[in-house]
Design a protein around this motif. Structure first.
Motif, short mmCIF file in Angstrom:
data_model
loop_
_atom_site.label_atom_id
_atom_site.label_comp_id
_atom_site.label_asym_id
_atom_site.label_seq_id
_atom_site.Cartn_x
_atom_site.Cartn_y
_atom_site.Cartn_z
N PHE A 1 0.86 -1.19 0.00
CA PHE A 1 0.00 0.00 0.00
C PHE A 1 0.89 1.23 0.00
N VAL A 2 0.32 2.31 -0.53
CA VAL A 2 1.05 3.58 -0.59
C VAL A 2 0.06 4.70 -0.30
N ALA A 3 0.53 5.73 0.36
CA ALA A 3 -0.33 6.86 0.71
C ALA A 3 -0.69 7.66 -0.53
N ARG A 4 -1.97 8.04 -0.62
CA ARG A 4 -2.42 8.82 -1.76
C ARG A 4 -2.15 10.32 -1.58
N GLU B 1 1.79 -3.42 -9.74
CA GLU B 1 0.72 -2.45 -9.50
C GLU B 1 1.14 -1.45 -8.43
N HIS B 2 1.85 -1.94 -7.45
CA HIS B 2 2.32 -1.04 -6.38
C HIS B 2 3.28 0.01 -6.94
N ASN B 3 4.19 -0.42 -7.81
CA ASN B 3 5.13 0.54 -8.39
C ASN B 3 4.42 1.60 -9.22
N ARG B 4 3.38 1.18 -9.92
CA ARG B 4 2.59 2.17 -10.67
C ARG B 4 1.91 3.15 -9.73
N ALA B 5 1.41 2.64 -8.60
CA ALA B 5 0.76 3.52 -7.62
C ALA B 5 1.77 4.48 -7.00
N VAL B 6 2.99 4.01 -6.77
CA VAL B 6 4.03 4.88 -6.23
C VAL B 6 4.36 5.99 -7.22
N ASN B 7 4.48 5.63 -8.50
CA ASN B 7 4.75 6.64 -9.52
C ASN B 7 3.64 7.69 -9.57
N ARG B 8 2.43 7.24 -9.39
CA ARG B 8 1.31 8.14 -9.50
C ARG B 8 1.17 9.04 -8.28
N TYR B 9 1.24 8.46 -7.09
CA TYR B 9 0.92 9.21 -5.89
C TYR B 9 2.15 9.85 -5.22
N ILE B 10 3.32 9.28 -5.45
CA ILE B 10 4.53 9.82 -4.82
C ILE B 10 5.36 10.64 -5.79
N ARG B 11 5.58 10.07 -6.96
CA ARG B 11 6.43 10.75 -7.94
C ARG B 11 5.65 11.68 -8.88
N GLY B 12 4.34 11.51 -8.92
CA GLY B 12 3.53 12.36 -9.78
C GLY B 12 3.65 12.07 -11.24
N THR B 13 4.03 10.83 -11.58
CA THR B 13 4.16 10.45 -13.00
C THR B 13 3.11 9.38 -13.30
N PRO B 14 2.66 9.31 -14.54
CA PRO B 14 1.64 8.32 -14.89
C PRO B 14 2.16 6.89 -14.85
#
Length: 331
Positions: A302-305, A318-331
């Motif tokens: 899990f990752v914080a939104r 899927e987790h890495n994609r979520a990290v990119n989206r919510y932490i790094r701000g990349t799609p």
């Protein structure tokens, strides 16, 4: 004979006047120096000493009148030692009732969910109404005094609001919080799921403390516990930042770096498998229940939104994609 009758009538009349005045005085609010006055009655204080203490505290009356009232009531020897609050509107009659019943003024101290033992001790130290009998004691000495020698203090106290009489011992408050946590922990453990990987109540307390620190939104608590439960079942490292931060102690400056994740301590769940050796904070009732009855989930990550909630993922991709989206701000 007539003169004697007149004298007797006069004395009876005077007695009635005095009785009436006394009854009136007993029902009148006492004049006070402020709206609320603190009164301390020490053990062994005589009734006369109590009356004098009331006046010294700020009640504006004659101490002799209070003393005579205490004596005439025949309750003077029933006055209890303690710390009392005398408020505006208190009458001589209600004052004595308060002292005889031992209706001490109560203070309150709150221990917050997620606090560490160090934060808890700081709150106790700052409370001006407690007797600071643990100030010079170590954590081990405190736990020994609480009849739990050799047990780490972290996480062993239930977060709640506790009332106490002014001048109460810090140890007395800690003992209540300790026993409260033990009760809540046992109650939670009795409701554990049959397939829990947790071996005992201590492990439940440790996991609950991690859940407490990792949960940003209450509705996610069960899923957070579910992720850690899934990891424990397969022997996967928990890899949770709050345990690393706890292991750093006072060295943590508010910025968790990659080197911190690699620095091995007994609480670093990136470098060590399984649960850390102790809790890392005080978990509340909801976290205790989540630890023993986690929400069923296939998620392992899990990752914080960024809004307090978390995104849960069953796979690393899927987790890495979520990290990119919510932490790094990349799609």
């Amino acid at each position: 004979m007539r003169r004697l009758l007149i004298v007797l009538l006069f004395l009876a009349g005077m007695a009635a006047v005095v009785a009436g005045a006394a009854a009136w005085w007993l029902g009148q609010p006492l004049r006070m120096a402020s709206q609320s006055i603190e009164l301390e009655v020490e053990p062994g204080t005589t009734p006369r000493g109590v009356a004098q203490a009331v006046v010294r505290a700020g009640v504006q009356t004659d101490a002799r009148l209070l003393y005579y009232w205490f004596r005439l009531s025949q309750q003077d020897r029933q006055i209890r030692a303690g710390n009392y609050e005398i408020t505006a509107g208190t009458t001589p009659r209600s004052l004595l009732q308060k002292l005889v019943r031992g209706e001490e003024s109560l203070r309150a101290i709150t221990f917050v969910e997620g606090w560490t033992f160090r934060q808890m001790r700081a709150a106790i130290a700052q409370d001006e109404f407690l007797k600071h009998d643990t100030a010079q004691m170590s954590e081990a000495e405190i736990m020994a005094a609480l009849e739990r020698p050799g047990v780490a203090a972290e996480g062993r106290f239930f977060p709640d609001t506790y009332t106490y009489a002014r001048g109460s011992s810090e140890l007395a408050v800690l003992r209540r919080a300790l026993r409260s946590m033990e009760r809540h922990l046992e109650q939670a453990w009795e409701q554990r799921t049959p397939d829990t990987p947790l071996k005992n109540v201590d492990e439940a307390l440790i996991l609950a403390s991690i859940v407490e620190k990792e949960t940003g939104r209450a509705s996610d608590r069960g899923l957070v516990a579910g992720v850690f439960t899934n990891r424990l079942r397969i022997g996967m490292r928990l890899q949770t930042d709050p345990t690393v931060i706890y292991g750093l102690g006072e060295a943590f400056d508010g910025n968790l770096r990659r080197r911190d994740l690699q620095a091995d301590t007994p609480w670093n769940t990136y470098t060590r498998a399984g649960l850390p050796p102790t809790p890392i904070a005080m978990p509340g009732k909801a976290s205790l229940m989540a630890a023993v009855r986690p929400e069923p989930t296939k998620a392992f990550y899990f990752v914080a939104r960024g809004d307090g909630s978390s995104h849960f993922s069953p796979t690393l991709d899927e987790h890495n994609r979520a990290v990119n989206r919510y932490i790094r701000g990349t799609p």
